[in-house]
Design a protein around this motif. Sequence first.
Motif, mmCIF file in Angstrom:
data_model
loop_
_atom_site.group_PDB
_atom_site.id
_atom_site.type_symbol
_atom_site.label_atom_id
_atom_site.label_comp_id
_atom_site.label_asym_id
_atom_site.label_seq_id
_atom_site.Cartn_x
_atom_site.Cartn_y
_atom_site.Cartn_z
ATOM 1 N N LEU A 271 1.508 10.942 -3.744
ATOM 2 C CA LEU A 271 2.691 12.100 -3.718
ATOM 3 C C LEU A 271 3.226 12.925 -3.755
ATOM 4 O O LEU A 271 3.413 14.141 -4.644
ATOM 5 C CB LEU A 271 3.025 12.051 -1.592
ATOM 6 C CG LEU A 271 3.363 12.929 -0.787
ATOM 7 C CD1 LEU A 271 2.630 14.000 -1.003
ATOM 8 C CD2 LEU A 271 3.705 13.204 0.088
ATOM 9 N N PHE B 126 -0.941 0.100 6.798
ATOM 10 C CA PHE B 126 -1.529 -0.458 6.351
ATOM 11 C C PHE B 126 -2.184 -1.927 5.715
ATOM 12 O O PHE B 126 -1.885 -2.718 4.799
ATOM 13 C CB PHE B 126 -0.246 0.054 5.164
ATOM 14 C CG PHE B 126 -0.358 1.081 5.329
ATOM 15 C CD1 PHE B 126 -0.449 1.835 4.267
ATOM 16 C CD2 PHE B 126 0.870 1.660 6.515
ATOM 17 C CE1 PHE B 126 -0.092 2.883 3.956
ATOM 18 C CE2 PHE B 126 0.810 3.165 6.317
ATOM 19 C CZ PHE B 126 0.934 3.802 4.988
ATOM 20 N N VAL C 8 2.642 11.378 6.131
ATOM 21 C CA VAL C 8 3.756 10.612 5.156
ATOM 22 C C VAL C 8 5.456 10.968 6.610
ATOM 23 O O VAL C 8 6.351 9.315 6.146
ATOM 24 C CB VAL C 8 3.456 12.033 4.446
ATOM 25 C CG1 VAL C 8 5.969 11.193 3.303
ATOM 26 C CG2 VAL C 8 2.910 11.525 3.101
ATOM 27 N N LEU D 299 -8.242 9.427 2.671
ATOM 28 C CA LEU D 299 -8.357 10.532 1.146
ATOM 29 C C LEU D 299 -9.094 11.054 0.414
ATOM 30 O O LEU D 299 -8.736 12.861 0.138
ATOM 31 C CB LEU D 299 -7.582 9.113 0.360
ATOM 32 C CG LEU D 299 -7.299 9.618 -0.931
ATOM 33 C CD1 LEU D 299 -5.949 10.410 -1.618
ATOM 34 C CD2 LEU D 299 -6.875 7.819 -2.309
ATOM 35 N N LEU E 93 -8.127 4.201 5.522
ATOM 36 C CA LEU E 93 -6.819 5.794 4.834
ATOM 37 C C LEU E 93 -7.706 5.818 3.668
ATOM 38 O O LEU E 93 -7.844 7.098 3.267
ATOM 39 C CB LEU E 93 -5.910 4.471 4.448
ATOM 40 C CG LEU E 93 -4.394 4.770 5.463
ATOM 41 C CD1 LEU E 93 -4.080 3.530 4.739
ATOM 42 C CD2 LEU E 93 -4.015 6.569 5.492
ATOM 43 N N THR F 63 4.827 8.150 8.859
ATOM 44 C CA THR F 63 5.504 7.091 8.792
ATOM 45 C C THR F 63 6.339 7.051 8.271
ATOM 46 O O THR F 63 6.984 5.771 8.015
ATOM 47 C CB THR F 63 4.159 7.105 7.617
ATOM 48 O OG1 THR F 63 2.606 7.867 7.447
ATOM 49 C CG2 THR F 63 3.999 6.221 6.975
ATOM 50 N N HIS G 210 -7.906 -0.151 6.516
ATOM 51 C CA HIS G 210 -7.545 0.129 4.640
ATOM 52 C C HIS G 210 -9.060 1.151 4.689
ATOM 53 O O HIS G 210 -8.670 1.726 3.862
ATOM 54 C CB HIS G 210 -7.641 -0.593 4.044
ATOM 55 C CG HIS G 210 -6.433 -1.526 4.242
ATOM 56 N ND1 HIS G 210 -7.028 -2.784 3.406
ATOM 57 C CD2 HIS G 210 -5.087 -1.771 4.412
ATOM 58 C CE1 HIS G 210 -5.258 -3.392 3.506
ATOM 59 N NE2 HIS G 210 -4.677 -2.490 3.808
ATOM 60 N N TRP H 185 1.180 -1.100 -0.112
ATOM 61 C CA TRP H 185 0.057 -0.103 0.212
ATOM 62 C C TRP H 185 1.300 0.867 0.578
ATOM 63 O O TRP H 185 0.320 2.285 -0.420
ATOM 64 C CB TRP H 185 -0.893 -0.155 1.443
ATOM 65 C CG TRP H 185 -2.048 -0.898 1.355
ATOM 66 C CD1 TRP H 185 -1.940 -2.140 0.878
ATOM 67 C CD2 TRP H 185 -3.433 -0.007 0.624
ATOM 68 N NE1 TRP H 185 -3.519 -2.750 0.971
ATOM 69 C CE2 TRP H 185 -4.470 -1.474 1.114
ATOM 70 C CE3 TRP H 185 -3.840 1.260 0.885
ATOM 71 C CZ2 TRP H 185 -5.433 -1.532 0.394
ATOM 72 C CZ3 TRP H 185 -5.443 1.359 0.776
ATOM 73 C CH2 TRP H 185 -6.225 0.058 0.172
ATOM 74 N N VAL I 275 -1.066 15.886 4.470
ATOM 75 C CA VAL I 275 -0.846 14.981 4.103
ATOM 76 C C VAL I 275 0.729 15.077 4.691
ATOM 77 O O VAL I 275 1.573 13.656 5.162
ATOM 78 C CB VAL I 275 -0.838 15.177 2.743
ATOM 79 C CG1 VAL I 275 0.127 14.382 1.611
ATOM 80 C CG2 VAL I 275 -1.994 15.307 2.620
ATOM 81 N N MET J 242 0.580 4.945 -2.632
ATOM 82 C CA MET J 242 0.601 6.632 -1.676
ATOM 83 C C MET J 242 1.313 7.225 -1.839
ATOM 84 O O MET J 242 1.217 8.461 -2.519
ATOM 85 C CB MET J 242 0.719 6.076 -0.509
ATOM 86 C CG MET J 242 -1.280 5.598 0.172
ATOM 87 S SD MET J 242 -0.879 5.270 1.493
ATOM 88 C CE MET J 242 -1.002 7.135 2.514
#
Length: 306
Positions: A112, A276, A262, A289, A285, A265, A282, A104, A258, A108
Amino acid sequence: MSHALALLSFAILLLAGAVELWWGSSARLRQRRSAAHVEAQLTTGPSSPVNTVKASTTRGLETLPTDALLLRADLPTGLRVPVLVAAPCMALALAGWWRLHSAWAMPMVLGLLGCMVWLWLRSRIEQHRRRLLRQLPDFLDGMVRLTSIGNSLPMAFQSTAATVQSPLRTVLDRTLLSVRAGHDLDRALHLASRPYHLHEFELLHVVLGTGMRIGGRADQILQRMSDFMRDLAQARQELQATTSETRLSAWVLGLLPVAVAVGMTMFNPAFFKPMFTEPLGHRLLLIALALELTGGFILYRMTKSL
């Protein structure tokens, strides 16, 4: 695992370089052959078919959608720039997959990076557009001076184009190449400026076509166009200065969630790993989004309404 990932990234970069060299050499060979063919047709005399020269030059000015985007961004056409951009993006996506141990992560990270590349291209397109529009009024003033003393529009266009600097010089050179091949000046300008999607070029090509076919005081129309472009550029600068704080706030609000997600993560994968690996993660996420896209669209419409 890290050594294998490094070797895979290095192999991807080598493959991208090989593809760029192979494609660039073939593209350069085709370009030299096309230029030699056009030059031979132009220098063979009255017996050469003009329609063949026009068709060759028109094909030379036709651009693919990717090439048109690169021209608007003031970047070299071909596959070199897309390959140089895609290779690091793929390497970073593989690094994200290795770091999070989840497939996943790749879409992503690619999404990005795709947004970042789009923002970079949009910034270059806007800067290139501003430089073109900044040079266009001075070019029109030069044409007005030459036409007011008795020169024709094509002669004034050609003489003034010799004094213009890049990036507008690139558009004018493409136009003159098409004119030498037999196209009318307005048609040649339309073909050369079509990838840039500027209304000012469309208006100029209409004025030139009308002045050459019908007549009239084209110099007065060009002078009014020049004055109008300067007034419009000044109004745009004042509007951007007035709304700059609001637009910057919209960018910060849109990109901050965002960037935070990131960063957390990548620096603490264990904290976001259930997002993930678990079905509930899921769904969360996808919901995040959707909310991010909705909020970005609302902020975009708010800034566009200013």
